[in-house]
Scaffold this active site. Structure first.
Site, PDB file in Angstrom:
ATOM      1  CG  ASN A   1       2.242  -3.207  -4.458  1.00  0.00           C
ATOM      2  OD1 ASN A   1       2.169  -1.978  -4.382  1.00  0.00           O
ATOM      3  ND2 ASN A   1       1.177  -3.989  -4.517  1.00  0.00           N
TER       4      ASN A   1
ATOM      5  CE  LYS B   1       0.375  -4.658  -1.109  1.00  0.00           C
ATOM      6  NZ  LYS B   1      -0.416  -5.749  -0.598  1.00  0.00           N
TER       7      LYS B   1
ATOM      8  CG  HIS C   1      -2.709  -5.106  -6.155  1.00  0.00           C
ATOM      9  ND1 HIS C   1      -3.476  -5.310  -5.035  1.00  0.00           N
ATOM     10  CD2 HIS C   1      -1.496  -5.658  -5.897  1.00  0.00           C
ATOM     11  CE1 HIS C   1      -2.743  -5.956  -4.132  1.00  0.00           C
ATOM     12  NE2 HIS C   1      -1.541  -6.175  -4.628  1.00  0.00           N
TER      13      HIS C   1
ATOM     14  CD  GLU D   1      -3.743  -4.543  -1.471  1.00  0.00           C
ATOM     15  OE1 GLU D   1      -3.069  -3.561  -1.828  1.00  0.00           O
ATOM     16  OE2 GLU D   1      -3.258  -5.514  -0.851  1.00  0.00           O
TER      17      GLU D   1
ATOM     18  CD  GLU E   1       0.306  -9.614  -6.282  1.00  0.00           C
ATOM     19  OE1 GLU E   1       1.356  -9.490  -5.661  1.00  0.00           O
ATOM     20  OE2 GLU E   1      -0.584  -8.754  -6.293  1.00  0.00           O
TER      21      GLU E   1
ATOM     22  N   GLY F   1      -0.427 -10.627   1.978  1.00  0.00           N
ATOM     23  CA  GLY F   1      -0.339 -10.078   3.334  1.00  0.00           C
ATOM     24  C   GLY F   1      -0.764 -11.037   4.433  1.00  0.00           C
TER      25      GLY F   1
ATOM     26  CB  SER G   1       2.846 -14.356   1.881  1.00  0.00           C
ATOM     27  OG  SER G   1       1.726 -13.741   2.503  1.00  0.00           O
TER      28      SER G   1
HETATM   29  P1  PGA Z   1       2.522  -9.141   0.214  1.00  0.00           P
HETATM   30  O1  PGA Z   1       1.779  -8.304  -0.939  1.00  0.00           O
HETATM   31  O2  PGA Z   1       3.897  -9.480  -0.314  1.00  0.00           O
HETATM   32  O3  PGA Z   1       2.569  -8.224   1.402  1.00  0.00           O
HETATM   33  O4  PGA Z   1       1.720 -10.370   0.444  1.00  0.00           O
HETATM   34  C1  PGA Z   1       1.957  -8.598  -2.297  1.00  0.00           C
HETATM   35  C2  PGA Z   1       1.129  -7.677  -3.146  1.00  0.00           C
HETATM   36  O5  PGA Z   1       0.021  -7.295  -2.736  1.00  0.00           O
HETATM   37  O6  PGA Z   1       1.557  -7.301  -4.248  1.00  0.00           O
END
Ligand code: PGA
Length: 250
Positions: free
Chosen positions: A10, A12, A97, A99, A167, A173, A209
């Site tokens: 991903n 982003k 997601h 976000e 997730e 993150g 993560s």
């Molecule tokens: P991350 O993000 O691996 O940076 O924690 C995962 C995601 O948001 O899909």
């Protein structure tokens, strides 16, 4: 039942330039993947470049969003439709997601409309679900996931087109992750919910993560069919190590 294992990057809102996206895609095109389906999701501005580089390779190119209101064209300023994505060779879309749920206030009914548009255009959907830190600490994870999954009962989900990404929001993150035992238990719960909906063959990915250090442990965990990887998918060597971990556990 065996399901397709997937490791999906991903990206982003990354990288900043088309040339870096091109470089990442070129690197991905040389990655060995056999048992695991590898995917990446560039931002809209880089989709065409990345899809061009990866055309004819097994790497799956996805989008991070899709128009909820039309499948083709129309007066929807700022939006990108399923038809436009398909035309570029895009195969799947990330929907739900955290976000998008948080920053863009995407609610259940909007997510359902987006999924309907994707499925109608024969795109696959990676549907993300997960709890906040407060919900996790209050032991509400499973009921939150039940609620997020329940929208899948409100329309027809085509067989073989749905992937779930679990997730935990507090793991995205942050460098924090649930324990492997917690992930195993949560994935078992998600799979039991999907079975109660009579959905078959749905891969359930873990995201939050995932990195080159913890990938092997997740890859070997019961019921973890792959990973949705954010930060660690932006460096070719770390992403390649994560893919290799899932390949060798397959
Ligand atoms: P991350 O993000 O691996 O940076 O924690 C995962 C995601 O948001 O899909």
């Amino acid at each position: 039942m065996n399901v397709q294992r997937c490791v999906i990057g991903n990206w982003k809102l990354n990288p900043a330039t088309k040339s870096v996206a091109h470089e990442l895609a070129q690197g991905l095109s040389g990655i060995a993947c056999d048992a695991v389906r590898v995917g990446c999701t560039p931002s809209f501005t880089h989709l065409s470049t990345v899809a061009g580089v990866l055309a004819g390779t097994p790497i799956w190119v996805g989008a991070q969003d899709i128009c909820a209101y039309t499948q083709s064209t129309g007066a929807y300023t700022g939006d990108v439709s399923a038809e436009q994505l398909s035309d570029l060779g895009v195969g799947f879309v990330i929907i739900g997601h955290s976000e998008r749920r948080n920053y863009y206030r995407e609610d259940h009914s909007l997510l359902v409309e987006k999924m309907k548009q994707a499925f109608a255009a024969d795109l696959s959907v990676v549907f993300c679900i997960g709890e906040t830190k407060e919900q996790y600490q209050a032991n509400q994870t499973l009921s939150v996931l039940d609620d997020q999954l329940s929208v899948l009962q409100t329309f027809r989900v085509p067989r073989g087109k749905l992937i779930i990404a679990y997730e935990p929001i507090w793991a995205i993150g942050t460098g924090l992750t649930p324990t492997t035992q917690e992930v195993i238990a949560t994935h078992a719960h998600i799979k039991s919910v999907l079975a109660s909906y009579h959905f078959e063959g749905v891969s359930v990915l873990y995201g939050g993560s995932v990195n080159e250090q913890n990938a092997a442990e997740f890859a070997q965990a019961e019921g973890v069919d792959g990973a949705l990887v954010g930060g660690a998918s932006l460096k070719l060597d770390t992403f390649a190590q994560i893919i290799a971990a899932f390949e060798s556990a397959s």
